[in-house]
Design a protein around this motif. Sequence first.
Motif, PDB file in Angstrom:
ATOM      1  N   ARG A  26       0.832  -1.195   0.000  1.00 19.61           N
ATOM      2  CA  ARG A  26       0.000   0.000   0.000  1.00 19.61           C
ATOM      3  C   ARG A  26       0.869   1.248   0.000  1.00 19.61           C
ATOM      4  O   ARG A  26       1.683   1.452   0.903  1.00 19.61           O
ATOM      5  N   ALA A  27       0.677   2.073  -1.021  1.00 18.63           N
ATOM      6  CA  ALA A  27       1.472   3.296  -1.142  1.00 18.63           C
ATOM      7  C   ALA A  27       1.139   4.289  -0.035  1.00 18.63           C
ATOM      8  O   ALA A  27       1.981   5.094   0.366  1.00 18.63           O
ATOM      9  N   GLU A  28      -0.082   4.230   0.475  1.00 15.60           N
ATOM     10  CA  GLU A  28      -0.494   5.199   1.492  1.00 15.60           C
ATOM     11  C   GLU A  28       0.147   4.923   2.853  1.00 15.60           C
ATOM     12  O   GLU A  28       0.445   5.845   3.618  1.00 15.60           O
ATOM     13  N   THR A  29       0.361   3.656   3.147  1.00 16.11           N
ATOM     14  CA  THR A  29       0.830   3.277   4.488  1.00 16.11           C
ATOM     15  C   THR A  29       2.194   2.590   4.496  1.00 16.11           C
ATOM     16  O   THR A  29       2.821   2.490   5.553  1.00 16.11           O
ATOM     17  N   GLY A  30       2.647   2.092   3.357  1.00 16.61           N
ATOM     18  CA  GLY A  30       3.889   1.327   3.324  1.00 16.61           C
ATOM     19  C   GLY A  30       3.739  -0.076   3.865  1.00 16.61           C
ATOM     20  O   GLY A  30       4.732  -0.756   4.164  1.00 16.61           O
ATOM     21  N   LEU A  31       2.489  -0.563   3.979  1.00 17.65           N
ATOM     22  CA  LEU A  31       2.235  -1.911   4.469  1.00 17.65           C
ATOM     23  C   LEU A  31       2.407  -2.919   3.336  1.00 17.65           C
ATOM     24  O   LEU A  31       1.842  -2.763   2.257  1.00 17.65           O
ATOM     25  N   MET A  32       3.190  -3.973   3.602  1.00 19.20           N
ATOM     26  CA  MET A  32       3.468  -4.995   2.594  1.00 19.20           C
ATOM     27  C   MET A  32       3.027  -6.360   3.093  1.00 19.20           C
ATOM     28  O   MET A  32       3.128  -6.660   4.290  1.00 19.20           O
ATOM     29  N   THR A  33       2.555  -7.184   2.158  1.00 11.29           N
ATOM     30  CA  THR A  33       2.158  -8.553   2.476  1.00 11.29           C
ATOM     31  C   THR A  33       3.004  -9.511   1.652  1.00 11.29           C
ATOM     32  O   THR A  33       3.084  -9.385   0.426  1.00 11.29           O
ATOM     33  N   PHE A  34       3.629 -10.467   2.335  1.00  8.48           N
ATOM     34  CA  PHE A  34       4.492 -11.444   1.672  1.00  8.48           C
ATOM     35  C   PHE A  34       3.948 -12.851   1.893  1.00  8.48           C
ATOM     36  O   PHE A  34       3.442 -13.176   2.980  1.00  8.48           O
TER      37      PHE A  34
END
Length: 388
Positions: free
Chosen positions: A144-152
């Motif tokens: 997410r560009a808004e939060t920097g949250l990544m899912t791997f």
Amino acid sequence: MEESAHRRGDKKVVAVVGGGLVGALNACFFAKRGFEVEVFETREDIRKAKVVKGRSINLALSHRGRQALKHVGMEDKIVSKGIPMNARMIHSLSGKQSPIPYGKKGQVNLQNSRRFQAVFVTLTEAETYPNTTLNFDHKLQDWRAETGLMTFARPDGSKTQTQADLIVGCDGAFSAVRKQFLRRSRFNYSQTYIPHGYMELTMPPRNGEFAMKPNYLHIWPRNTFMMIALPNLDKTFTCTLFMPFEEFEKITTGDEVIEFFQKYFPDAIPLIGAAALRRDYFRLPAQAMVSVKCSPYHIGDKCVLMGDAAHAVVPFYGQGMNAGFEDCIVFDEIMNQFNEDFSVVLPEYSRVRVPDDHAIADLAMYNYVEVILFNFYFTCTFSYISFS
């Protein structure tokens, strides 16, 4: 779903997606600045893998790449293990060998194998920083560009989430990070496949030594295709055959492989070995080569693309890796200029770097055309050739 629990303290977190050459070097740059750095790589740790998948065309290290390595204290480690390339060596159909020096007197390129640089130097160097964590078997699914949250995603089916102040996409020509860019308006993107593919073969040592003179880029120009050979530290040569896909597909049996080499590369048969040719030609299909351009390289103050994720190039100009390494040092210089303010640094990086990287991509494509024309000229005339 697991959540990453690395200690971060008050430091900003930089997530580098892609643990190849540019990703590992970037980790060193950010770690040196004091950021908490997490590297996420889809594959297993290639330093421990018995079989390494992916592109393996040997790499030429030039001045632009060396400057970036020097900045993080890695230049000597690379240079000491490289093989200097003093000139080209042209192999005619008759077996005659003609050396052609590089453009400037004393100009030398340093040749290394991709495996050596990635495994034994850049990745290992990144791990020496206490504020850097390497995460293997982590395939990016979403961010997410808004939060920097990544899912791997992990090989066992589990998922991991982590958050970063900056995401750096260094995950290659088919970048998972870049997919989010494609969903946004005013993002320019193009990719071009060339008609040629490539196949790698190995020329073993002869009596414990190189089978040919090692300090040359060996070239067999043959009309619309060519073969090159570059030396490795273990005294082998990596031979790369570049040819239109339709020509690769015409060869379907071991006998046809030998007939093809007898016709076009007869001097290479005893050096590679007829049995090895029959076997290795069919080990993997010919691989495609793609040129990728895009702009801008950033989204807000959260994400930036570097290396092949931003500008994959065809290998005929020999500057793909060097351009990726240069991305790292250019970004670092802009960080100095704007006091690590990502909201200013990222758009400035796009403004400065996009034109230069597009120029490298164009030069690589132009050189691809020149190589084909040169092959045709050389094959038809076998006359004296000089490069200015």
